[in-house]
Each structure stands twice: as structure tokens, then as C-alpha cells.
Design a protein around this motif. Structure first.
Motif, PDB file in Angstrom:
ATOM      1  N   UNK A   7       0.838  -1.181   0.000  1.00  0.00           N
ATOM      2  CA  UNK A   7       0.000   0.000   0.000  1.00  0.00           C
ATOM      3  C   UNK A   7       0.885   1.247   0.000  1.00  0.00           C
ATOM      4  N   UNK A   8       0.457   2.187  -0.805  1.00  0.00           N
ATOM      5  CA  UNK A   8       1.175   3.447  -0.874  1.00  0.00           C
ATOM      6  C   UNK A   8       0.347   4.498  -0.121  1.00  0.00           C
ATOM      7  N   UNK A   9       0.495   4.511   1.190  1.00  0.00           N
ATOM      8  CA  UNK A   9      -0.281   5.399   2.046  1.00  0.00           C
ATOM      9  C   UNK A   9       0.683   6.411   2.677  1.00  0.00           C
ATOM     10  N   UNK A  10       0.395   7.708   2.424  1.00  0.00           N
ATOM     11  CA  UNK A  10       1.272   8.753   2.952  1.00  0.00           C
ATOM     12  C   UNK A  10       0.593   9.640   3.981  1.00  0.00           C
ATOM     13  N   UNK A  11      -0.744   9.721   3.902  1.00  0.00           N
ATOM     14  CA  UNK A  11      -1.442  10.587   4.851  1.00  0.00           C
ATOM     15  C   UNK A  11      -2.805   9.964   5.202  1.00  0.00           C
ATOM     16  N   UNK A  12      -3.570  10.656   6.006  1.00  0.00           N
ATOM     17  CA  UNK A  12      -4.848  10.141   6.488  1.00  0.00           C
ATOM     18  C   UNK A  12      -5.870   9.991   5.369  1.00  0.00           C
ATOM     19  N   UNK A  20     -11.858   2.562   2.020  1.00  0.00           N
ATOM     20  CA  UNK A  20     -13.092   2.583   1.236  1.00  0.00           C
ATOM     21  C   UNK A  20     -12.996   1.638   0.039  1.00  0.00           C
ATOM     22  N   UNK A  21     -11.852   1.615  -0.634  1.00  0.00           N
ATOM     23  CA  UNK A  21     -11.700   0.716  -1.789  1.00  0.00           C
ATOM     24  C   UNK A  21     -11.679  -0.746  -1.337  1.00  0.00           C
ATOM     25  N   UNK A  22     -11.056  -1.027  -0.187  1.00  0.00           N
ATOM     26  CA  UNK A  22     -11.057  -2.401   0.329  1.00  0.00           C
ATOM     27  C   UNK A  22     -12.468  -2.842   0.742  1.00  0.00           C
ATOM     28  N   UNK A  28     -18.129  -6.499  -3.068  1.00  0.00           N
ATOM     29  CA  UNK A  28     -18.283  -7.085  -4.390  1.00  0.00           C
ATOM     30  C   UNK A  28     -17.978  -8.587  -4.347  1.00  0.00           C
ATOM     31  N   UNK A  29     -16.910  -8.976  -3.654  1.00  0.00           N
ATOM     32  CA  UNK A  29     -16.572 -10.390  -3.541  1.00  0.00           C
ATOM     33  C   UNK A  29     -17.633 -11.147  -2.740  1.00  0.00           C
ATOM     34  N   UNK A  30     -18.196 -10.494  -1.738  1.00  0.00           N
ATOM     35  CA  UNK A  30     -19.248 -11.119  -0.949  1.00  0.00           C
ATOM     36  C   UNK A  30     -20.470 -11.407  -1.815  1.00  0.00           C
ATOM     37  N   UNK A  31     -20.842 -10.445  -2.662  1.00  0.00           N
ATOM     38  CA  UNK A  31     -21.993 -10.639  -3.548  1.00  0.00           C
ATOM     39  C   UNK A  31     -21.774 -11.762  -4.549  1.00  0.00           C
ATOM     40  N   UNK A  32     -20.589 -11.811  -5.124  1.00  0.00           N
ATOM     41  CA  UNK A  32     -20.265 -12.866  -6.087  1.00  0.00           C
ATOM     42  C   UNK A  32     -20.260 -14.228  -5.407  1.00  0.00           C
TER      43      UNK A  32
END
Length: 149
Positions: A7-12, A20-22, A28-32
Motif C-alpha cells: 500500500x502506498x499510504x502517505x497521509x490520512x 473505502x476501496x477495500x 463485491x466479492x461477498x456478492x459474487x
């Protein structure tokens, strides 16, 4: 094997965007997964078996391995024989009748069952037409002294 993500996380804000993306990927995976499980389990319900095996072509002999009518008859015929005709018989007689009727039931298929049913039906229905006596004259309603006779 576990997949390692970088992960490229630099700030809050990057952290909140990644969370949010996870969550979106998780939903989406749960629905499938839920829909695939639903389809998989539907084939093992009573309705799924009926749709698959209780078609008119399944009652006919598709191949030697799958013959639904003979499989059912190999289980039903010994039960019927032992509970109706040989009710008061001993264990040995019921066992022999069960084995014999099991073998006979395996040889029966849809064509044989329909032929047997039609034969029994013809015994009871018979011909219901009234037979005319050969020696008697047929009365057509015209008197014998008529000029048209």
C-alpha cells in the motif's frame, strides 16, 4: 499462499481512500460468493433434482447407467410385494421375493411399464359394444308390407 499487498499510504486521506476501496472490493466479492453459493446449492434441492431427472426423456432409457424408471422400480417393487402379497410370510421368503423382484425391477423401463399398464387396462375396459345376434333381423323402422321393402 497469502497474497502480499503493498500500500502506498502517505497521509490520512490516502488511508481512508484505501479503506473505502477495500470495503468496496469486500462487498463485491461477498456478492459474487453469495450468488455462486446460491446457484450451487439450488442444484441439490428437490426442485433441482426434478428439473434434472424427471423429464420425459429421463424416464426413457438414456443409457445403461441412468434409467430412472428401472431404478425406482427396483426399490418399489420389493416393498410392494412384501407388504401386499407376502405379508404373512417368513423372513426367508420375504428375502427371496425381495431379491427376485429387485432384479425384475431393474429390467423394467418406461416402455415395459406402459405396455403392462395398457395390457391391464385392456382387461378391465374390454369391448363394451353390444353384439347383435346373427340370426335376428335388424329393424330399420320400415314395415315389411311397405312398397320400399
Amino acid at each position: 499462499m497469502k497474497k502480499i499487498r503493498k500500500y502506498n499510504i502517505r497521509n490520512l486521506e490516502d488511508l481512508h481512500a484505501e479503506v473505502a476501496s477495500l470495503k468496496a472490493e469486500y462487498m463485491m466479492q461477498e456478492g459474487v460468493l453469495f450468488s455462486d453459493t446460491k446457484v450451487y446449492l439450488k442444484q441439490f434441492t428437490l426442485g433441482g433434482f426434478i428439473k434434472k431427472y424427471a423429464t420425459p426423456s429421463a424416464f426413457l432409457k438414456i443409457d445403461d447407467k441412468l434409467n430412472l424408471s428401472s431404478s425406482v422400480m427396483s426399490f418399489v417393487l420389493p416393498f410392494i410385494m412384501n407388504t401386499t402379497l407376502f405379508r404373512g410370510s417368513g423372513f426367508l421368503t420375504k428375502t427371496l421375493i425381495g431379491l427376485a423382484s429387485n432384479k425384475v425391477g431393474k429390467t423394467l423401463d418406461a416402455e415395459h411399464l406402459s405396455a403392462i399398464f395398457n395390457a391391464v387396462k385392456s382387461w378391465f375396459s374390454g369391448s363394451r359394444k353390444k353384439k347383435t345376434k346373427e340370426g335376428a333381423d335388424v329393424d330399420y323402422g320400415i314395415p315389411p308390407d311397405s312398397e320400399t321393402y
